[in-house]
Design a protein around this motif. Structure first.
Motif, mmCIF file in Angstrom:
data_model
loop_
_atom_site.group_PDB
_atom_site.id
_atom_site.type_symbol
_atom_site.label_atom_id
_atom_site.label_comp_id
_atom_site.label_asym_id
_atom_site.label_seq_id
_atom_site.Cartn_x
_atom_site.Cartn_y
_atom_site.Cartn_z
ATOM 1 N N GLN A 1 23.318 -21.407 32.187
ATOM 2 C CA GLN A 1 21.861 -22.161 31.530
ATOM 3 C C GLN A 1 20.843 -22.645 32.736
ATOM 4 O O GLN A 1 22.089 -23.739 33.634
ATOM 5 N N VAL A 2 20.134 -22.253 32.681
ATOM 6 C CA VAL A 2 19.347 -22.626 34.057
ATOM 7 C C VAL A 2 18.167 -23.317 34.215
ATOM 8 O O VAL A 2 16.838 -23.084 32.903
ATOM 9 N N GLN A 3 17.640 -24.498 34.358
ATOM 10 C CA GLN A 3 16.255 -25.113 33.363
ATOM 11 C C GLN A 3 15.582 -25.123 35.033
ATOM 12 O O GLN A 3 15.622 -25.769 35.672
ATOM 13 N N LEU A 4 13.780 -24.722 34.954
ATOM 14 C CA LEU A 4 13.674 -25.002 36.141
ATOM 15 C C LEU A 4 12.147 -26.123 35.671
ATOM 16 O O LEU A 4 11.755 -25.865 34.969
ATOM 17 N N VAL A 5 11.425 -26.737 36.713
ATOM 18 C CA VAL A 5 10.489 -27.414 36.556
ATOM 19 C C VAL A 5 10.056 -27.227 37.935
ATOM 20 O O VAL A 5 10.159 -28.083 38.691
ATOM 21 N N GLU A 6 8.794 -27.121 37.828
ATOM 22 C CA GLU A 6 7.794 -26.629 38.684
ATOM 23 C C GLU A 6 6.707 -27.934 39.267
ATOM 24 O O GLU A 6 6.435 -28.836 38.544
ATOM 25 N N SER A 7 6.215 -27.812 39.945
ATOM 26 C CA SER A 7 5.480 -28.752 40.440
ATOM 27 C C SER A 7 4.245 -28.581 41.589
ATOM 28 O O SER A 7 5.080 -28.198 42.558
ATOM 29 N N GLY A 8 3.635 -29.596 41.889
ATOM 30 C CA GLY A 8 2.707 -29.515 43.652
ATOM 31 C C GLY A 8 1.546 -28.690 43.507
ATOM 32 O O GLY A 8 0.905 -28.483 43.741
ATOM 33 N N GLY A 9 0.957 -28.073 42.504
ATOM 34 C CA GLY A 9 -0.335 -27.348 41.667
ATOM 35 C C GLY A 9 -1.239 -28.514 42.367
ATOM 36 O O GLY A 9 -1.136 -29.949 41.932
ATOM 37 N N GLY A 10 -2.541 -27.783 42.563
ATOM 38 C CA GLY A 10 -3.902 -28.446 42.020
ATOM 39 C C GLY A 10 -4.650 -28.262 42.591
ATOM 40 O O GLY A 10 -4.902 -26.880 42.389
ATOM 41 N N LEU A 11 -6.141 -28.594 43.396
ATOM 42 C CA LEU A 11 -7.247 -27.876 42.859
ATOM 43 C C LEU A 11 -7.302 -27.849 45.128
ATOM 44 O O LEU A 11 -6.876 -29.638 45.661
ATOM 45 N N VAL A 12 -7.736 -26.947 45.374
ATOM 46 C CA VAL A 12 -7.522 -27.447 47.488
ATOM 47 C C VAL A 12 -8.690 -26.568 47.647
ATOM 48 O O VAL A 12 -9.227 -25.238 47.055
ATOM 49 N N GLN A 13 -9.949 -26.838 48.654
ATOM 50 C CA GLN A 13 -10.980 -25.492 49.081
ATOM 51 C C GLN A 13 -9.994 -24.768 49.621
ATOM 52 O O GLN A 13 -9.234 -24.553 50.385
ATOM 53 N N SER A 14 -10.620 -23.271 49.987
ATOM 54 C CA SER A 14 -10.521 -22.122 50.726
ATOM 55 C C SER A 14 -9.837 -22.919 52.214
ATOM 56 O O SER A 14 -10.465 -23.357 52.548
ATOM 57 N N GLY A 15 -8.455 -22.462 52.743
ATOM 58 C CA GLY A 15 -8.795 -22.952 54.079
ATOM 59 C C GLY A 15 -7.566 -23.524 54.293
ATOM 60 O O GLY A 15 -6.923 -23.826 55.100
#
Length: 124
Positions: A1-15
């Motif tokens: 069994q593997v549990q995965l937790v993402e982080s680091g998303g957000g709002l950013v301007q093009s480029g």
């Protein structure tokens, strides 16, 4: 069994750039093929990038040259560095793990474990 937790998303301007991380539990992380998928509103979940235990990588055409996937087997993490972001990259990004031993699968049904997703929004 593997549990995965993402982080680091957000709002950013093009480029701009964002760095997504996925932390995995379990002692056999290094044996899994790891992948990133994304799902935009009203669209199906699509493959973005994948990495084998040996470090071999594969990318969907739309992110080649802009995104880089990497893994640290000692830390049980996989990272997606996203540069030159475009509004069309806006989606929920998911980390996934596959128990396959060969290649880099690009379809959801080949992955056995999934994270909860992290939102990436790119404004124009």
């Amino acid at each position: 069994q593997v549990q995965l937790v993402e982080s680091g998303g957000g709002l950013v301007q093009s480029g701009g750039s964002l760095r997504l991380s996925c932390a995995a539990s379990g002692r056999t992380f290094s044996s899994y093929i790891m992948g990133w998928f994304r799902q935009a509103p009203g669209k199906e979940r699509e493959f973005v990038a994948g990495i084998r235990w040996s470090g071999g990588t594969y990318y969907t055409d739309s992110v080649k040259g802009r995104f880089t996937i990497s893994r640290d087997n000692a830390k049980n993490t996989v990272t997606l560095q996203m540069n030159s972001l475009k509004p069309e990259d806006t989606a929920v990004y998911y980390c996934a793990a596959s128990r396959l031993r060969f290649g880099v699968p690009m379809t959801q049904d080949r992955y056995d474990y999934w994270g909860q997703g992290t939102q990436v929004t790119v404004t124009s």
